[in-house]
Scaffold this active site. Structure first.
Site, PDB file in Angstrom:
ATOM      1  N   ASP A   1     -45.855  -9.459  52.376  1.00 39.20           N
ATOM      2  CA  ASP A   1     -44.460  -9.385  52.827  1.00 39.20           C
ATOM      3  C   ASP A   1     -43.588  -8.942  51.655  1.00 39.20           C
ATOM      4  O   ASP A   1     -44.098  -8.691  50.553  1.00 39.20           O
ATOM      5  CB  ASP A   1     -43.991 -10.739  53.375  1.00 39.20           C
ATOM      6  CG  ASP A   1     -42.958 -10.595  54.489  1.00 39.20           C
ATOM      7  OD1 ASP A   1     -42.031  -9.762  54.344  1.00 39.20           O
ATOM      8  OD2 ASP A   1     -43.056 -11.318  55.501  1.00 39.20           O
TER       9      ASP A   1
ATOM     10  N   GLY B   1     -44.919  -6.531  48.696  1.00 36.66           N
ATOM     11  CA  GLY B   1     -44.893  -5.082  48.805  1.00 36.66           C
ATOM     12  C   GLY B   1     -44.018  -4.623  49.956  1.00 36.66           C
ATOM     13  O   GLY B   1     -43.267  -5.398  50.537  1.00 36.66           O
ATOM     14  N   ASP B   2     -44.154  -3.344  50.287  1.00 30.20           N
ATOM     15  CA  ASP B   2     -43.339  -2.692  51.303  1.00 30.20           C
ATOM     16  C   ASP B   2     -44.285  -2.004  52.278  1.00 30.20           C
ATOM     17  O   ASP B   2     -45.008  -1.075  51.902  1.00 30.20           O
ATOM     18  CB  ASP B   2     -42.419  -1.674  50.626  1.00 30.20           C
ATOM     19  CG  ASP B   2     -41.520  -0.926  51.594  1.00 30.20           C
ATOM     20  OD1 ASP B   2     -41.744  -1.014  52.813  1.00 30.20           O
ATOM     21  OD2 ASP B   2     -40.602  -0.232  51.124  1.00 30.20           O
ATOM     22  N   PHE B   3     -44.290  -2.460  53.548  1.00 31.98           N
ATOM     23  CA  PHE B   3     -45.267  -1.901  54.483  1.00 31.98           C
ATOM     24  C   PHE B   3     -44.925  -0.485  54.945  1.00 31.98           C
ATOM     25  O   PHE B   3     -45.664   0.104  55.724  1.00 31.98           O
ATOM     26  CB  PHE B   3     -45.549  -2.819  55.671  1.00 31.98           C
ATOM     27  CG  PHE B   3     -44.356  -3.306  56.467  1.00 31.98           C
ATOM     28  CD1 PHE B   3     -43.268  -2.500  56.739  1.00 31.98           C
ATOM     29  CD2 PHE B   3     -44.361  -4.595  56.984  1.00 31.98           C
ATOM     30  CE1 PHE B   3     -42.204  -2.949  57.490  1.00 31.98           C
ATOM     31  CE2 PHE B   3     -43.299  -5.059  57.745  1.00 31.98           C
ATOM     32  CZ  PHE B   3     -42.218  -4.231  58.003  1.00 31.98           C
TER      33      PHE B   3
ATOM     34  N   HIS C   1     -41.389  -5.230  66.961  1.00 29.46           N
ATOM     35  CA  HIS C   1     -40.172  -5.273  67.782  1.00 29.46           C
ATOM     36  C   HIS C   1     -38.902  -5.260  66.932  1.00 29.46           C
ATOM     37  O   HIS C   1     -37.806  -5.106  67.479  1.00 29.46           O
ATOM     38  CB  HIS C   1     -40.197  -6.454  68.757  1.00 29.46           C
ATOM     39  CG  HIS C   1     -39.923  -7.788  68.145  1.00 29.46           C
ATOM     40  ND1 HIS C   1     -39.444  -8.858  68.881  1.00 29.46           N
ATOM     41  CD2 HIS C   1     -40.067  -8.264  66.871  1.00 29.46           C
ATOM     42  CE1 HIS C   1     -39.296  -9.911  68.099  1.00 29.46           C
ATOM     43  NE2 HIS C   1     -39.671  -9.576  66.885  1.00 29.46           N
TER      44      HIS C   1
END
Length: 230
Positions: A88, A114-116, A134
């Site tokens: 996350d 991190g950054d998805f 969503h």
């Protein structure tokens, strides 16, 4: 809310001048409250999810956007030979690390910040996106799923957990779906997140480099969508 409905602009961004997740990164105390509220909501879903999720002992579970790790810890309790990787944003992982340390469970989970939109951990066999998609537009979902596809081993499995609304218009409206759509609209605006039907999920997932293997519709209205990399 009336202004949001008229204009399509995010109520949250109008009020605070920033997006929800940027706000949480700048206000970790508010992120902690949000995570606790998410965990309380998950408590209502966890028995159903653990009953229906397809998982074998010994998997390497990557919980993408997993917040505090609440669901992941329940999965590891049921499948104790598996290992968990919580992924996350930095503030979320800092809070998760504090909570897991407090309950002496930090050794059970590897925590990765991190950054998805850029990359996710590569060493998993079961990738979980629970109530993540969503929150995002179709374009952003495609980018998230494409990042997962690039990072996942070819033999890994993706599981998407989200509310799945009916494709066909029914005489009985989906009240939960309607309320959640208004909630998404207030947070993210017309160009942000929304609830989706099974066919909309299939299209997003398959256009992002996956083959949908199975869709489980659960009594609560949630669905679990399983997909393998093409």
């Amino acid at each position: 809310m009336a202004t949001t409905i008229r204009t399509g602009e995010s109520s949250f961004q109008r009020q605070y001048g920033t997006t929800l997740f940027e706000y949480f990164e700048a206000h970790p105390e508010r992120r902690a409250i949000f995570d606790r509220s998410q965990d309380m909501g998950l408590d209502l879903e966890i028995p159903e999810l653990l009953e229906h999720i397809n998982l074998r002992n010994g998997e390497a579970i990557v919980d993408i956007g997993g917040g505090s790790g609440h669901l992941l810890m329940h999965m590891l309790e049921k499948w104790p030979e598996s290992r968990g990787i919580l992924f996350d944003l930095p503030v979320a992982t800092d809070i998760a690390r504090q909570r897991l340390n407090a309950c002496e469970k930090a050794d059970y989970v590897e925590i990765v910040a991190g950054d998805f939109f850029k990359a996710v951990p590569r060493n998993g066999s079961f990738y979980l996106l629970s109530h993540v998609l969503h929150d995002w537009s179709d374009e952003d979902c495609h980018n998230i799923l494409s990042t997962c596809r690039r990072s996942m081993p070819d033999n890994a499995l993706l599981a998407v957990v989200d509310l799945v609304i009916d494709d066909a218009k029914s005489m009985q409206p989906n009240t939960t779906g309607a309320i959640m759509d208004l909630y998404m609209l207030s947070l993210f605006g017309i160009t942000g997140g929304k609830e989706r039907s099974e066919s909309e999920f299939r299209t997003l997932i398959e256009q992002s480099g996956f083959v949908v293997e199975q869709v489980k519709r659960l009594p609560s209205g949630n669905g679990i969508i399983y997909a393998y990399p093409k």
